[in-house]
Design a protein around this motif. Structure first.
Motif, short mmCIF file in Angstrom:
data_model
loop_
_atom_site.label_atom_id
_atom_site.label_comp_id
_atom_site.label_asym_id
_atom_site.label_seq_id
_atom_site.Cartn_x
_atom_site.Cartn_y
_atom_site.Cartn_z
N GLU A 177 87.01 96.70 2.70
CA GLU A 177 86.85 96.28 4.30
C GLU A 177 88.32 95.98 4.72
OE1 GLU A 177 86.48 94.76 8.21
OE2 GLU A 177 85.58 96.32 6.99
N ALA A 178 89.31 95.46 3.85
CA ALA A 178 90.56 94.91 4.17
C ALA A 178 91.34 96.16 4.24
CB ALA A 178 91.31 94.39 2.88
N ARG A 179 90.99 97.59 3.90
CA ARG A 179 91.76 98.51 4.61
C ARG A 179 90.92 99.44 5.72
NH1 ARG A 179 91.40 104.31 0.78
NH2 ARG A 179 92.12 105.69 2.25
N TYR A 180 89.59 99.23 5.60
CA TYR A 180 89.05 100.21 7.01
C TYR A 180 88.57 99.34 8.15
CZ TYR A 180 88.55 104.08 3.77
OH TYR A 180 88.67 105.06 2.80
N ARG A 181 88.39 97.91 7.84
CA ARG A 181 88.37 96.89 9.08
C ARG A 181 87.12 97.34 10.01
NH1 ARG A 181 92.97 93.91 9.72
NH2 ARG A 181 92.47 93.52 12.10
N ILE A 182 86.11 97.84 9.20
CA ILE A 182 85.02 98.40 10.26
C ILE A 182 84.25 97.36 10.57
CG2 ILE A 182 82.89 99.74 10.11
CD1 ILE A 182 84.11 101.64 7.68
N MET A 183 83.93 96.19 9.63
CA MET A 183 83.33 95.15 10.28
C MET A 183 83.85 94.32 11.20
SD MET A 183 80.46 93.37 9.46
CE MET A 183 79.97 91.85 9.93
N ARG A 184 85.16 94.29 11.29
CA ARG A 184 85.96 93.39 12.45
C ARG A 184 85.85 94.43 13.76
NH1 ARG A 184 89.36 89.34 13.45
NH2 ARG A 184 90.81 89.80 15.22
N ALA A 185 85.84 95.56 13.66
CA ALA A 185 85.49 96.41 14.88
C ALA A 185 84.05 95.98 15.31
CB ALA A 185 85.73 97.68 14.47
N VAL A 186 83.02 96.11 14.57
CA VAL A 186 81.57 95.91 14.74
C VAL A 186 81.39 94.62 15.39
CG1 VAL A 186 79.32 95.34 13.81
CG2 VAL A 186 80.79 97.36 13.15
N LEU A 187 82.24 93.59 14.65
CA LEU A 187 82.07 92.00 15.43
C LEU A 187 82.58 91.99 16.88
CD1 LEU A 187 82.83 89.67 12.54
CD2 LEU A 187 80.60 90.03 13.53
N GLN A 188 83.79 92.73 16.83
CA GLN A 188 84.29 92.66 18.23
C GLN A 188 83.45 93.34 19.31
OE1 GLN A 188 87.46 91.20 19.26
NE2 GLN A 188 86.37 91.35 21.07
N THR A 189 82.77 94.41 19.00
CA THR A 189 81.59 94.80 19.98
C THR A 189 80.41 93.90 20.19
OG1 THR A 189 82.27 97.37 19.31
CG2 THR A 189 80.19 96.99 20.17
N LEU A 190 80.11 93.42 19.02
CA LEU A 190 79.15 92.28 19.52
C LEU A 190 79.42 91.30 20.38
CD1 LEU A 190 77.52 92.39 15.73
CD2 LEU A 190 76.43 93.62 17.57
N SER A 191 80.72 90.80 20.15
CA SER A 191 81.25 89.92 20.70
C SER A 191 81.48 90.08 22.30
CB SER A 191 82.56 89.21 20.43
OG SER A 191 83.19 88.28 21.04
N ASP A 192 81.69 91.30 22.57
CA ASP A 192 81.90 91.97 23.81
C ASP A 192 80.66 91.94 24.74
OD1 ASP A 192 84.74 92.19 23.45
OD2 ASP A 192 84.66 94.29 23.00
N TRP A 193 79.57 92.31 24.06
CA TRP A 193 78.14 92.53 24.42
C TRP A 193 77.36 91.05 24.48
CZ3 TRP A 193 76.10 97.15 26.25
CH2 TRP A 193 76.87 98.20 26.37
N ASN A 194 78.05 89.91 24.05
CA ASN A 194 77.29 88.80 23.70
C ASN A 194 75.75 89.07 22.88
OD1 ASN A 194 79.06 87.02 24.69
ND2 ASN A 194 78.17 87.42 26.75
N HIS A 195 75.84 89.73 21.77
CA HIS A 195 75.03 90.43 21.11
C HIS A 195 74.79 89.35 19.69
CE1 HIS A 195 72.20 92.40 18.64
NE2 HIS A 195 71.72 93.17 19.56
N PRO A 196 73.84 88.72 19.40
CA PRO A 196 73.63 87.84 18.28
C PRO A 196 73.76 88.62 16.88
CG PRO A 196 71.49 88.11 19.25
CD PRO A 196 72.44 88.74 20.21
#
Length: 360
Positions: free
Chosen positions: A144-163
């Motif tokens: 994940e340190a290389r691909y940063r997929i989880m960080r992008a997923v969290l940003q999307t969830l935050s943008d949509w206010n999704h739990p």
């Protein structure tokens, strides 16, 4: 007796499995054999390989009645942590790969996960509910340190206010506190940190590429200080090996800021059972028979019972004793209160460039 290695010239460094038997759907299996030629061969280090996958959807619907969620997301398939007991290992068979070394060395990353998630959340028929991440493979494993997929997923969830509810052993979750803390303040994020043992040496043998226990406790503390609810996951409870530590793990986690706790009995589905028995024969030969006999007492005489309601906890006197010990320790430590549910009423698409804003 330990299983034979997949290749006598293959050097394994910090790997949980030592074998690489073919997946259960494969018609053939390859095995290294001495051809009789006394020719020296160079030892090769087994390295992690990552391939990319571009799925058309990333939200997985689950209907298990003993799970507190109905949807999950997996940024990766396979897990480099290499936990010898990992119940997710058999999923690699669907890729035509082994649940052994392949599971921890031949990983699949989903770089489009955040974009696909946004598409699914935008559907008119979508109704929000907590999205569980880390229920199969760890979203904060080393790649994940290389691909940063989880960080992008969290940003999307935050943008949509999704739990979102996250379970991990990875300390890389600290990198995303800047996203998780504001989400938690809005009632949108909970985390769980898995601690199997407090013994660093045992953890190194059992979970070879996961952070050591002391480092995971520090992660609990940092998440808690940021206002992010943290549950300690005492999982899996391994009879006679990690079981005696249960109360100590709970106390240490509470002292570092955990406010809730959960436990799961060791699960050995399909290919995991022979892999874990092999691990016991290599690392705990004197206790191997005792561990498996005690586990079978709680699994109806088998290595594993997959029935709902029993797969997480087992059954019988010893399983009941573990459950009572856990409940008493949680009450004593103040870890017994139910975790407040995450909010779904805030879910809405964020304003985008060019959107018309409302007056009120």
């Amino acid at each position: 007796m330990p299983l034979p290695p997949p290749d006598p010239f293959l050097r394994l460094k910090a790997r949980g499995a030592a074998t690489n038997a073919a997946g259960r759907f494969e018609p053939y299996e390859r095995q290294a054999e001495n051809d009789g030629w006394d020719l020296p061969e160079e030892e090769r280090l087994l390295r992690t390989q990552v391939s990319l996958e571009h799925p058309r959807s990333v939200i997985n619907r689950v209907g298990s009645p003993d799970l507190p969620f109905d949807r999950t997301l997996n940024p990766y398939r396979g897990c480099e942590h290499g936990c010898a007991y990992c119940f997710a290992r058999p999923t690699h068979a669907f890729l035509g790969l082994s649940a052994g070394l392949d599971f921890e060395t031949r990983l699949v990353a989903r770089p489009d996960a955040a974009r696909m998630l946004e598409r699914e959340l935008a559907r008119r028929a979508y109704r929000p509910a907590t999205l569980a991440i880390g229920t199969n493979t760890d979203p904060y494993q080393p790649v994940e340190a290389r691909y940063r997929i989880m960080r992008a997923v969290l940003q999307t969830l935050s943008d949509w206010n999704h739990p979102v509810a996250i379970v991990t052993k990875g300390t890389l979750i600290e990198r995303d506190i800047d996203i998780l803390a504001p989400m938690a303040a809005r009632g949108l994020a909970q985390t769980g940190v898995s601690i199997t043992t407090l013994d660093a040496g045992l953890s190194r043998r059992l979970e070879p590429r996961a952070p050591p226990p002391a480092r995971r406790l520090a992660t609990i503390e940092r998440l808690a200080r940021a206002g992010i609810p943290v549950r300690v996951m005492v999982a899996p409870v391994i009879p006679a090996i990690t079981e005696p530590e249960m109360e100590r793990i709970l106390a240490a986690a509470r002292d570092h800021g955990a406010t809730a706790a959960a436990w799961i009995l060791l699960r050995l589905p399909l290919e995991v059972a022979p892999l874990f028995r092999d691990w016991l024969s290599r690392h705990e030969p004197g206790r191997a028979a005792h561990v498996m006999n005690r586990l079978r007492e709680m699994r109806g005489g088998a290595d594993y019972d997959a029935d709902w309601g029993r797969r997480m906890r087992g059954e019988g006197p010893h399983a009941d004793l573990i459950a009572r010990r856990f409940a008493l320790a949680c009450r004593r430590l103040g870890l017994h209160a139910p975790v407040p549910p995450l909010r779904t009423d805030l879910f809405a698409p964020p304003p985008r460039a060019g959107d018309q804003l409302t007056l009120f």
